[in-house]
Design a protein around this motif. Structure first.
Motif, short mmCIF file in Angstrom:
data_model
loop_
_atom_site.label_atom_id
_atom_site.label_comp_id
_atom_site.label_asym_id
_atom_site.label_seq_id
_atom_site.Cartn_x
_atom_site.Cartn_y
_atom_site.Cartn_z
N ASP A 148 42.53 -37.62 19.43
CA ASP A 148 43.32 -37.86 18.21
C ASP A 148 42.53 -37.35 17.00
O ASP A 148 41.45 -36.77 17.16
CB ASP A 148 43.67 -39.34 18.06
CG ASP A 148 42.46 -40.26 18.03
OD1 ASP A 148 41.34 -39.78 17.72
OD2 ASP A 148 42.62 -41.46 18.32
N GLY A 149 43.07 -37.57 15.83
CA GLY A 149 42.43 -37.08 14.61
C GLY A 149 41.07 -37.70 14.35
O GLY A 149 40.16 -37.03 13.86
N ALA A 150 40.91 -38.99 14.70
CA ALA A 150 39.63 -39.66 14.50
C ALA A 150 38.57 -39.04 15.41
O ALA A 150 37.43 -38.79 14.98
CB ALA A 150 39.77 -41.15 14.78
N GLU B 181 45.00 -39.20 12.04
CA GLU B 181 44.54 -40.49 12.52
C GLU B 181 43.11 -40.81 12.08
O GLU B 181 42.62 -41.91 12.33
CB GLU B 181 44.61 -40.56 14.06
CG GLU B 181 46.01 -40.51 14.62
CD GLU B 181 46.43 -39.09 14.95
OE1 GLU B 181 45.62 -38.16 14.77
OE2 GLU B 181 47.58 -38.89 15.38
N ALA B 182 42.42 -39.88 11.46
CA ALA B 182 41.06 -40.12 10.99
C ALA B 182 41.09 -41.07 9.80
O ALA B 182 41.99 -41.00 8.96
CB ALA B 182 40.39 -38.81 10.61
N SER B 183 40.10 -41.95 9.74
CA SER B 183 40.02 -42.89 8.62
C SER B 183 39.58 -42.14 7.36
O SER B 183 39.06 -41.02 7.45
CB SER B 183 39.02 -44.00 8.93
OG SER B 183 37.71 -43.48 8.96
N GLN B 184 39.79 -42.77 6.23
CA GLN B 184 39.38 -42.16 4.97
C GLN B 184 37.86 -41.97 4.96
O GLN B 184 37.37 -40.97 4.45
CB GLN B 184 39.83 -43.03 3.78
CG GLN B 184 39.68 -42.34 2.44
CD GLN B 184 40.46 -41.02 2.36
OE1 GLN B 184 41.56 -40.89 2.89
NE2 GLN B 184 39.88 -40.03 1.71
N ALA B 185 37.12 -42.90 5.54
CA ALA B 185 35.67 -42.79 5.61
C ALA B 185 35.26 -41.58 6.45
O ALA B 185 34.33 -40.86 6.10
CB ALA B 185 35.06 -44.07 6.18
N GLN B 186 35.95 -41.36 7.56
CA GLN B 186 35.65 -40.20 8.41
C GLN B 186 35.95 -38.90 7.66
O GLN B 186 35.18 -37.95 7.73
CB GLN B 186 36.48 -40.24 9.70
CG GLN B 186 36.00 -41.22 10.73
CD GLN B 186 36.93 -41.25 11.92
OE1 GLN B 186 38.15 -41.40 11.76
NE2 GLN B 186 36.36 -41.10 13.11
N LYS B 187 37.09 -38.88 6.98
CA LYS B 187 37.45 -37.67 6.22
C LYS B 187 36.42 -37.39 5.13
O LYS B 187 36.05 -36.23 4.91
CB LYS B 187 38.84 -37.82 5.62
CG LYS B 187 39.95 -37.80 6.65
CD LYS B 187 41.29 -38.04 6.00
CE LYS B 187 42.41 -38.13 7.04
NZ LYS B 187 43.71 -38.41 6.42
N GLU B 188 35.95 -38.44 4.47
CA GLU B 188 34.96 -38.27 3.41
C GLU B 188 33.63 -37.79 4.00
O GLU B 188 32.99 -36.90 3.44
CB GLU B 188 34.76 -39.60 2.66
CG GLU B 188 34.03 -39.45 1.35
CD GLU B 188 34.77 -38.60 0.33
OE1 GLU B 188 34.09 -37.92 -0.45
OE2 GLU B 188 36.02 -38.60 0.30
N GLU B 189 33.23 -38.37 5.13
CA GLU B 189 31.99 -37.94 5.79
C GLU B 189 32.10 -36.48 6.24
O GLU B 189 31.16 -35.70 6.08
CB GLU B 189 31.67 -38.84 6.98
CG GLU B 189 30.35 -38.48 7.65
CD GLU B 189 30.01 -39.35 8.84
OE1 GLU B 189 28.92 -39.12 9.42
OE2 GLU B 189 30.80 -40.23 9.21
#
Length: 150
Positions: free
Chosen positions: A7-9, A71-79
């Motif tokens: 998934d996206g995460a 599906e990635a969290s905002q924290a993952q996208k920021e990282e």
């Protein structure tokens, strides 16, 4: 080779890991270059090539279809964003170091070529009118072939 993500995460985590590993490899190559250990720059070549290929494919896929990271969290996208930006800056430093090395090497080759051509210059002779004729350039007869196109 594209990432096989669930998934996206998962895709974000894998792309972060790839980017971090590429950053580590390039950092090691920069250090080796600064220490004039140019043979060390070819270490891990196969790994760098595979990771860079996967990175290019994934970045292109995400640009074409941003929903891949839905599906990635905002924290993952920021990282991911921060990791990619740091990698981009590191890549620029690496490219500048390689360009500087290339310019120095080309300057040395050019100076050597000119020195050899000068030392092998044909002696002056007399022309038909009895005057001293200037020797023709011997660069073509120097024994060193160079490509002066940059």
């Amino acid at each position: 080779m594209a990432i096989a993500a669930h998934d996206g995460a998962d895709r974000a985590d894998q792309l972060i890991a790839i980017t971090q590993r590429l950053s580590t490899l390039i950092s090691e190559e920069i250090v080796a270059h600064q220490e004039n250990r140019l043979d060390a720059t070819s270490q891990d070549w196969a790994e760098k090539e595979k990771l860079a290929h996967a990175y290019r494919i994934e970045i292109a896929n995400i640009r074409a279809n941003p929903t891949l990271l839905a599906e990635a969290s905002q924290a993952q996208k920021e990282e991911l964003k921060n990791t990619v930006e740091a990698f981009r800056e590191l890549s620029e430093r690496h490219a500048n170091a390689l360009l500087a090395s290339k310019e120095v090497t080309e300057g040395l080759v050019r100076a050597l070529t000119e020195e050899v051509a000068t030392s092998r210059a044909a002696p002056a002779g007399y022309g038909r009118a009895g005057t001293v004729a200037q020797p023709k350039s011997s660069a073509a007869h120097s024994g060193i072939a160079t490509n002066l196109k940059v």
